[in-house]
Each structure stands twice: as C-alpha cells, then as structure tokens.
Motif scaffolding. Structure first.
Motif, PDB file in Angstrom:
ATOM      1  N   TYR A  44     -34.116  -0.204  11.623  1.00 54.51           N
ATOM      2  CA  TYR A  44     -33.849  -1.235  12.624  1.00 54.51           C
ATOM      3  C   TYR A  44     -33.277  -0.692  13.934  1.00 54.51           C
ATOM      4  CZ  TYR A  44     -34.120  -4.110   8.401  1.00 54.51           C
ATOM      5  OH  TYR A  44     -34.531  -4.702   7.245  1.00 54.51           O
ATOM      6  N   LYS A  46     -32.670   0.852  17.353  1.00 60.76           N
ATOM      7  CA  LYS A  46     -33.633   1.100  18.434  1.00 60.76           C
ATOM      8  C   LYS A  46     -33.759   2.579  18.756  1.00 60.76           C
ATOM      9  CE  LYS A  46     -30.242  -0.072  22.035  1.00 60.76           C
ATOM     10  NZ  LYS A  46     -29.951  -1.011  23.155  1.00 60.76           N
ATOM     11  N   GLU A  47     -32.757   3.380  18.328  1.00 58.21           N
ATOM     12  CA  GLU A  47     -32.808   4.830  18.568  1.00 58.21           C
ATOM     13  C   GLU A  47     -33.861   5.529  17.703  1.00 58.21           C
ATOM     14  OE1 GLU A  47     -28.853   3.273  19.781  1.00 58.21           O
ATOM     15  OE2 GLU A  47     -30.048   3.096  17.945  1.00 58.21           O
ATOM     16  N   VAL A  49     -36.591   3.517  15.814  1.00 56.67           N
ATOM     17  CA  VAL A  49     -37.743   2.714  15.395  1.00 56.67           C
ATOM     18  C   VAL A  49     -39.060   3.212  15.963  1.00 56.67           C
ATOM     19  CG1 VAL A  49     -36.457   0.602  14.889  1.00 56.67           C
ATOM     20  CG2 VAL A  49     -37.284   1.018  17.227  1.00 56.67           C
ATOM     21  N   GLU A  69     -30.654  -7.740  19.650  1.00 54.58           N
ATOM     22  CA  GLU A  69     -30.853  -6.313  19.394  1.00 54.58           C
ATOM     23  C   GLU A  69     -32.101  -6.077  18.544  1.00 54.58           C
ATOM     24  OE1 GLU A  69     -28.394  -2.407  17.741  1.00 54.58           O
ATOM     25  OE2 GLU A  69     -27.420  -4.364  17.848  1.00 54.58           O
ATOM     26  N   ASN A  70     -32.321  -6.951  17.562  1.00 51.60           N
ATOM     27  CA  ASN A  70     -33.516  -6.804  16.726  1.00 51.60           C
ATOM     28  C   ASN A  70     -34.794  -7.019  17.520  1.00 51.60           C
ATOM     29  OD1 ASN A  70     -32.153  -6.137  14.426  1.00 51.60           O
ATOM     30  ND2 ASN A  70     -32.434  -8.105  13.395  1.00 51.60           N
ATOM     31  N   GLU A  72     -35.231  -6.313  20.642  1.00 53.10           N
ATOM     32  CA  GLU A  72     -35.437  -5.070  21.398  1.00 53.10           C
ATOM     33  C   GLU A  72     -36.040  -3.999  20.502  1.00 53.10           C
ATOM     34  OE1 GLU A  72     -35.186  -4.787  24.598  1.00 53.10           O
ATOM     35  OE2 GLU A  72     -34.421  -6.827  24.810  1.00 53.10           O
ATOM     36  N   SER A  73     -35.503  -3.881  19.283  1.00 52.07           N
ATOM     37  CA  SER A  73     -36.037  -2.885  18.347  1.00 52.07           C
ATOM     38  C   SER A  73     -37.493  -3.170  18.005  1.00 52.07           C
ATOM     39  CB  SER A  73     -35.189  -2.853  17.074  1.00 52.07           C
ATOM     40  OG  SER A  73     -33.897  -2.341  17.328  1.00 52.07           O
ATOM     41  N   ILE A  76     -39.713  -2.127  20.972  1.00 50.59           N
ATOM     42  CA  ILE A  76     -39.800  -0.667  21.049  1.00 50.59           C
ATOM     43  C   ILE A  76     -40.725  -0.134  19.955  1.00 50.59           C
ATOM     44  CG2 ILE A  76     -38.517   1.492  20.767  1.00 50.59           C
ATOM     45  CD1 ILE A  76     -36.078  -0.002  21.996  1.00 50.59           C
TER      46      ILE A  76
END
Length: 266
Positions: A44, A46-47, A49, A69-70, A72-73, A76
C-alpha cells in the motif's frame, strides 16, 4: 471448451496479484488467491507500489476503506502498471454512497487505464452516470443488470462485470450471463472483493478479458455452490472456510459439469 482450461492455465503460471484493497478483507483475499492457485501480495505504501505493480501480473484496486493516501497509492501503482502492460482491475466499493467515493473512482479512472471494472449494479451504474440508488455500500438498483453492464461498458469504454443474483460480463458488444453462485456469498463480508482479485488472477493469464472474466465467475460460482452443499446445515462461518477449500479443490471437470453460462452476444 475454453472456460475450464483457464483455471489450469492459472495454476500452471501462478500469477502474482498485487492488491491495494480494504482492511476488512485483506486476510480473506490473500487466502482465497492462494487457494485458487495465485500468489497474493498486499502493498500500500506509495514509496513501493510502483515497483510492486511493475513486477506483478495483475493489479487490483479496491476502494472499500477509502483514504486520500490510498487513492494516491492506487494512482501511482496504476500508472506503473499501465507502463508495464499489467492489467488493472478496479472494484468501486460503495461508489454512489458518498460524493468522495464517486469522485475518487472517477479520478482513478481518469488517470489510470482500467482493464476491468467489477462491482454490483448500483456501483457500476453510479460510476457510469446511470441513475441508481445505494444503501451504504450495498446495491439497491432495480435496473436490468445486463442493460446497465452494456451501457456502462459503452459509456466508460471499459470491460464491465456486474455481480449479483446473476453475474454479467460485458466487453464491447459481447455479453455473457453466469448463473453459478449461491446466495450465501452475500452473508460473508469480502466475497465480492475476493472475486475481484480472483478475476485479476484469471485476467493475468488470459489476455481475452471476456473469456477470462467469464471463466473466473464460473469457477468462483461453482466453488460457492459446492461450499454451500458441504455446509448448508451450519452457517456462514463454515461456508467461508469451505469456500477456501473448494477454491483449492475445484478442477476442470467440476467446471465442465456444473457451469451455467448463457451467451447472449459473442
């Protein structure tokens, strides 16, 4: 007969399915994918995924417990999957229940190329802008699901699966109706979410999305029917565990024997 053979192909290839899913269903989804013969990963952050989506064979995005945040992930990961030609399955849980959910799905679909949209009738209708009603994350649409699926696929230019009493696959102008499954699936949280991930596993090994989706629905539906037969005197707890057992045990010959598919177009 092509449908049963997709399961054999899946088990031979053991596809890696990257799930960005909701907290309610994570464990059940992972176990269900393992049972059917796939390899699950839940990532999960974002760094990482993008890296995970690139090496995976399918990416499944599920907005059940939505956070900024999810989202955004998911975007990405989705963009990375698109660059790697990794299929992306979107489960728009509760779309239409709140403005935020609906807007989040639209944003994801604007920024990510989706291979398959899988939801109930009201979710899919709301994503496509077709009038429908929601109660929480449950569908209360009274529209004809086949019509919704075909119209949504046309409006969104995305293959669509609508699940319910009958499961519908609409890809371009092709339509199939799967009559397998059991009502007990509605008594266990996460069975629809698991199905989305299993469809991801089938699409990972079969590039024909229409065939892969139909095969995934049939396989899952037959497993559910067999699970109910084993546990009908017990209840949803036993059914949930037996569903995992049947997903592991199901074979080509079981699908050939029990499959109930109606091809309307294609």
């Amino acid at each position: 007969m092509l449908i049963p053979k997709v399961l054999t192909k899946l088990r031979a290839q053991v596809p890696l399915v990257h799930n960005i899913t909701n907290v309610v269903v994570t464990n059940f989804t992972a176990n269900g994918l393992l049972a059917i013969g796939a390899s699950p990963v839940m990532a999960y952050a974002k760094e990482e995924v993008a890296d995970m989506a690139t090496v995976a064979n399918a990416l499944v995005l599920n907005i059940g417990t939505l956070t900024a945040e999810n989202v955004e992930s998911m975007i990405i990961a989705g963009k990375a999957a698109n660059l790697a030609n990794t299929p992306v399955i979107l489960d728009p849980v509760g779309a239409g229940a709140t403005r935020y959910r609906t807007e989040s799905v639209h944003r994801i679909m604007k920024e990510v190329e989706i291979t398959l949209l899988r939801g109930n009738a009201a979710e899919v209708a709301n994503v496509a802008g077709i009038k429908a009603k929601m109660r929480g994350v449950d569908s209360v649409s009274e529209h004809n699901n086949s019509e919704i699926a075909l119209e949504a696929a046309k409006l969104l230019q995305v293959p669509v699966v609508i699940t319910g009493e009958k499961d519908i696959v609409a890809v371009n102008e092709k339509l199939s109706i799967v009559h397998n499954g059991h009502q007990m699936l509605t008594k266990v949280t996460g069975t629809g979410c698991l199905l989305s991930s299993i469809l991801g596993a089938f699409i990972a090994v079969e590039e024909d999305v229409f065939l892969a989706s139909t095969a995934g629905l049939v396989t899952y539906g037959v497993a559910a029917e067999r699970a109910f037969e084993k546990t009908k005197e017990e209840g949803p707890g036993s059914f949930q565990i037996e569903l995992l057992n049947q997903l592991m045990k199901i074979k080509e010959e079981d699908i050939k024997k029990w499959m109930k598919v109606e091809s309307i177009r294609g």
